[in-house]
Every structure is written in structure tokens, then in C-alpha cells.
Design a protein around this motif. Structure first.
Motif, short mmCIF file in Angstrom:
data_model
loop_
_atom_site.label_atom_id
_atom_site.label_comp_id
_atom_site.label_asym_id
_atom_site.label_seq_id
_atom_site.Cartn_x
_atom_site.Cartn_y
_atom_site.Cartn_z
N LYS A 22 0.83 -1.22 0.00
CA LYS A 22 0.00 0.00 0.00
C LYS A 22 0.86 1.26 0.00
N ALA A 23 2.00 1.20 0.69
CA ALA A 23 2.88 2.37 0.79
C ALA A 23 3.79 2.52 -0.42
N GLY A 24 3.80 1.53 -1.31
CA GLY A 24 4.65 1.61 -2.50
C GLY A 24 6.06 1.13 -2.28
N ARG A 25 6.37 0.60 -1.08
CA ARG A 25 7.72 0.07 -0.85
C ARG A 25 7.92 -1.24 -1.59
N ILE A 26 6.88 -2.06 -1.64
CA ILE A 26 6.90 -3.25 -2.50
C ILE A 26 6.33 -2.81 -3.85
N THR A 27 7.16 -2.87 -4.87
CA THR A 27 6.78 -2.38 -6.19
C THR A 27 6.27 -3.48 -7.12
N GLU A 28 6.62 -4.73 -6.81
CA GLU A 28 6.15 -5.87 -7.60
C GLU A 28 6.04 -7.09 -6.71
N VAL A 29 5.16 -8.01 -7.12
CA VAL A 29 5.08 -9.34 -6.54
C VAL A 29 4.95 -10.32 -7.69
N PHE A 30 5.67 -11.43 -7.63
CA PHE A 30 5.52 -12.43 -8.69
C PHE A 30 5.72 -13.84 -8.12
N GLY A 31 5.05 -14.78 -8.74
CA GLY A 31 5.26 -16.19 -8.44
C GLY A 31 6.24 -16.78 -9.41
N CYS A 32 6.85 -17.89 -9.02
CA CYS A 32 7.79 -18.57 -9.91
C CYS A 32 7.66 -20.08 -9.72
N GLY A 33 7.61 -20.78 -10.85
CA GLY A 33 7.48 -22.24 -10.82
C GLY A 33 7.63 -22.79 -12.23
N THR A 34 7.80 -24.10 -12.33
CA THR A 34 8.01 -24.72 -13.64
C THR A 34 6.84 -24.45 -14.58
N ALA A 35 5.62 -24.59 -14.07
CA ALA A 35 4.46 -24.47 -14.95
C ALA A 35 4.31 -23.07 -15.52
N ALA A 36 4.40 -22.05 -14.66
CA ALA A 36 4.16 -20.68 -15.09
C ALA A 36 5.45 -19.92 -15.41
N VAL A 37 6.60 -20.43 -15.00
CA VAL A 37 7.91 -19.77 -15.06
C VAL A 37 7.88 -18.55 -14.13
N ILE A 38 7.44 -17.40 -14.63
CA ILE A 38 7.26 -16.21 -13.80
C ILE A 38 5.83 -15.73 -14.00
N ALA A 39 5.10 -15.48 -12.92
CA ALA A 39 3.72 -15.03 -13.02
C ALA A 39 3.55 -13.79 -12.14
N PRO A 40 3.42 -12.60 -12.75
CA PRO A 40 3.19 -11.40 -11.94
C PRO A 40 1.88 -11.51 -11.17
N VAL A 41 1.85 -10.96 -9.96
CA VAL A 41 0.63 -10.90 -9.16
C VAL A 41 0.08 -9.48 -9.28
#
Length: 360
Positions: free
Chosen positions: A290-309
Motif C-alpha cells: 500500500k505504501a509503494g515500498r513493494i513495487t512488484e510481486v511475482f510467483g515462480c514455478g516450472t508451470a508458469a515460469v514467472i507469473a506477476p501478481v
């Protein structure tokens, strides 16, 4: 390993798909199988026609859930040959899961050789499109046919393969994730770090609940305090602070040690990011989003490789991340990883294992 390649009736051969793959809906014509008997070891290694198994109703896997599996992919290179991505990491994890579930282990080199031989025979099933690949599912199940709560003395080890497109219907677009503190998936000292079917069965009820709320995945918290972030149902999870620092929860024994997670840590550091494995308090994390300190979140795994949240749901709150758009760190990691996997870029880490099917 002496693998017998069994004949297949030409009338049963199905042509490989050229598009509309879905995800693990269609399977190649052949599979690998071998059996284990206590006192004899592994035997009867075969590549045979893909077909159902005939199993006794008392087969141990149905009653006591001795079951493990892996998820891997094969990628078509520009030269027509095929890459596997860090396959020995998957082989080691397969054995670690087997040991935790009191099952027989495999010879890791022979396990990889069996996968390679199957792909050589069925190489036309590896898609040529840049966003598609061949999903590989090694599996082991307990096959004793007497009831009783003890480790089986016999096992079936098999590998099936399927051409796949993107895992999420959103593709690389951000996925919505619901955070649950009502249900738990695994506890320290349990089998959370093993890739076993029961872990996924334990996640289904909360997953269906999240889908009814409009979310694609569930983010699990620790089972004791229900406060510390662990993993998403099909992926490990990473948080980007101020566009430069990547944080992922540590391997505490209750989450899966992802091969893609390990690769993101190593690749992220190689690319100049600060990468840390730290406990992530869900309340502080949401405040940081909410404060903008975390600018991105993503998952990582074989099926999706990288998946932005794109957003989190928690209780009655909905929190958008990066305005619901993919962030630059996730995009860069996705591009760098997939370029290595598909052989479009040099592999400075020695992660790829190439199967030659094109004469060079």
C-alpha cells in the motif's frame, strides 16, 4: 539402464498437436514405466503405449497416499534440438520426496536417461511455438495390494508427457491471489517440502473458495501463527522492494524447494539485484504494498515460469500491485529465463541439458 521400447499399433498413433494445447490435456503416444520390488530393485524398464493402468482396489496408493511426482519441461531450441532445464535438480528433488514418503529411490542418472529416451522417441510432440513447451510428469506410486499402514514393498515409476501452452489463462498478465488465514496447507515437520499428492489435495478446498471470490490462486501462510508468507498453490512467491531488492521466504521445511525459485535467486544476483531469503510478515507486506515500498510481486514455478501478481485479496480488503500491470523485474527475469530455456540466449550457468534430435 536397459529400456525396452515396445511396439505400438500404427492405428493407435495420434499426430502431435500443432496448437490449442491447453495445459496437460493431451498426452503423447508413449510413456515410460518401470517397477520396483523389495529385494529385486528396479526392473522391467519400458517405453510403451500410453494406456490406463489396471490396479487392484486394495492398491496401497489409494489408501495410504504414498505418491510423489515432479514437474519439468522440454523446450524446442531454434536449431530444432530440445532443452531440458536443470533436470538433475528435479531428479534430486524426486528422490528427496521419495525418502520423505518412505518410498524407494531411483538412480538419478538413469531417471534422467529414461526421460531423455522417451523424449527422443516422441520428440515431434515438443511444440515449436515460442510460448509452448512439453510438460514432463515423472511419478511414483505404491503398488502393494494388502491393506495395512506401513510403507509399500513395491512401486511403479512412470513418466508421461504433454504439450502445453501457458499455465494461467491470463498468460504473462498479472494473476489475482487470495491470502487465506483460515486454512493451512502444511506444517513444519510435515511433508510440505515433498512433492506429494496430499499437499495438493489439502489445498483444493481453499483454492475453490478463492476462485469463487474471483482469484486464480491462494497464498498460504504458516500453520502455527498464520502470519508468515509461505507459497502460492502452484508457485513460490517473491516480493520486489523499490525495484531493486527481491525477497522470497526461506525454505523452512513446509514449502516446496522450487527449481525455478532457486534459479530466480541465482539469476537475480547475476543480474545485479539484491536477493534475500527472509521471513515475510503478511501484515507488514500488505502495508508495504500500500505504501509503494513493494513495487512488484511475482510467483515462480516450472508451470508458469514467472507469473506477476496483480492484486491480493485478504479478508474483505483488495490491494492492487503495480497498478495491476506486470513490473519490470518480473518481465526481465521472465525474458532472461525463457531465453535460456529455449536456447535463444547463451546459458552462462550450465543449466540446460540438450537432447539432440536434429542431427547436430
Amino acid at each position: 539402464m536397459d529400456i525396452q521400447v515396445m511396439p505400438i499399433d500404427p492405428a493407435r498413433l495420434r499426430p502431435p498437436l500443432s496448437d490449442n494445447y491447453g495445459f496437460c490435456i493431451h498426452f503423447a503416444n508413449r510413456m515410460f514405466t518401470q517397477r520396483y520390488t523389495r529385494g529385486k530393485g528396479w526392473h522391467d524398464a519400458r517405453i510403451e503405449p500410453y494406456a490406463p493402468f489396471a490396479m487392484d482396489p486394495a492398491t496401497a496408493v489409494f489408501h495410504y497416499a504414498q505418491l510423489i511426482f515432479e514437474g519439468m519441461k522440454a523446450y524446442r531450441r531454434p536449431d530444432g534440438n530440445i532443452n531440458l532445464f536443470r533436470p538433475m535438480e528435479n531428479a534430486r528433488r524426486f528422490n528427496n520426496s521419495a525418502r520423505r514418503m518412505a518410498m524407494a529411490t531411483v538412480d538419478e542418472e538413469e531417471h534422467l536417461a529414461a526421460i531423455c529416451r522417451l523424449i527422443e522417441v516422441e520428440h515431434e510432440w515438443v511444440p515449436r511455438q515460442g510460448d509452448a513447451s512439453l510438460y514432463i510428469r515423472p511419478t511414483m506410486i505404491a503398488t502393494d495390494t494388502t491393506l495395512g499402514v506401513h510403507a509399500s514393498a513395491s512401486y511403479l515409476h512412470y513418466v508421461i508427457i504433454s504439450p502445453v501452452g501457458p499455465y494461467f489463462k491470463e498468460g504473462f498478465n498479472p494473476v489475482p491471489v487470495y491470502i487465506t488465514d483460515q486454512y493451512v496447507r502444511a506444517v513444519h515437520g510435515g511433508v510440505g517440502e515433498a512433492k506429494t499428492g496430499g499437499n495438493y489435495a489439502a489445498s483444493l478446498y481453499a483454492g475453490e473458495d478463492a476462485r469463487q471470490k474471483g482469484y486464480s490462486q491462494v497464498l498460504w501462510l504458516d500453520a502455527i501463527e498464520r502470519r508468515y508468507v509461505e507459497e502460492v498453490g502452484a508457485m513460490n512467491i517473491c516480493f520486489v522492494y523499490d525495484g531493486q531488492r527481491i525477497v522470497t521466504p526461506p525454505l523452512t521445511g513446509s514449502i516446496l524447494p522450487g527449481v525455478t525459485r532457486k534459479s530466480v535467486i541465482e539469476l537475480g544476483r547475476h543480474l545485479g539485484y539484491e536477493v534475500a531469503e527472509e521471513m515475510v510478515d503478511v501484515y507488514r507486506m500488505l502495508d508495504d504494498v500500500k505504501a509503494g515500498r513493494i513495487t512488484e510481486v511475482f510467483g515462480c514455478g516450472t508451470a508458469a515460469v514467472i507469473a506477476p501478481v496483480g492484486k491480493f485479496g485478504f479478508h474483505d480488503d483488495e490491494i492492487a500491485i503495480h497498478d495491476g500491470e506486470p513490473g519490470p523485474v518480473a518481465q526481465r527475469l521472465y525474458q532472461e529465463l525463457t531465453d535460456i530455456q529455449y536456447g535463444r540466449a547463451p546459458d552462462p550457468f550450465g543449466w540446460t541439458y540438450t537432447i539432440s534430435v536434429n542431427g547436430h
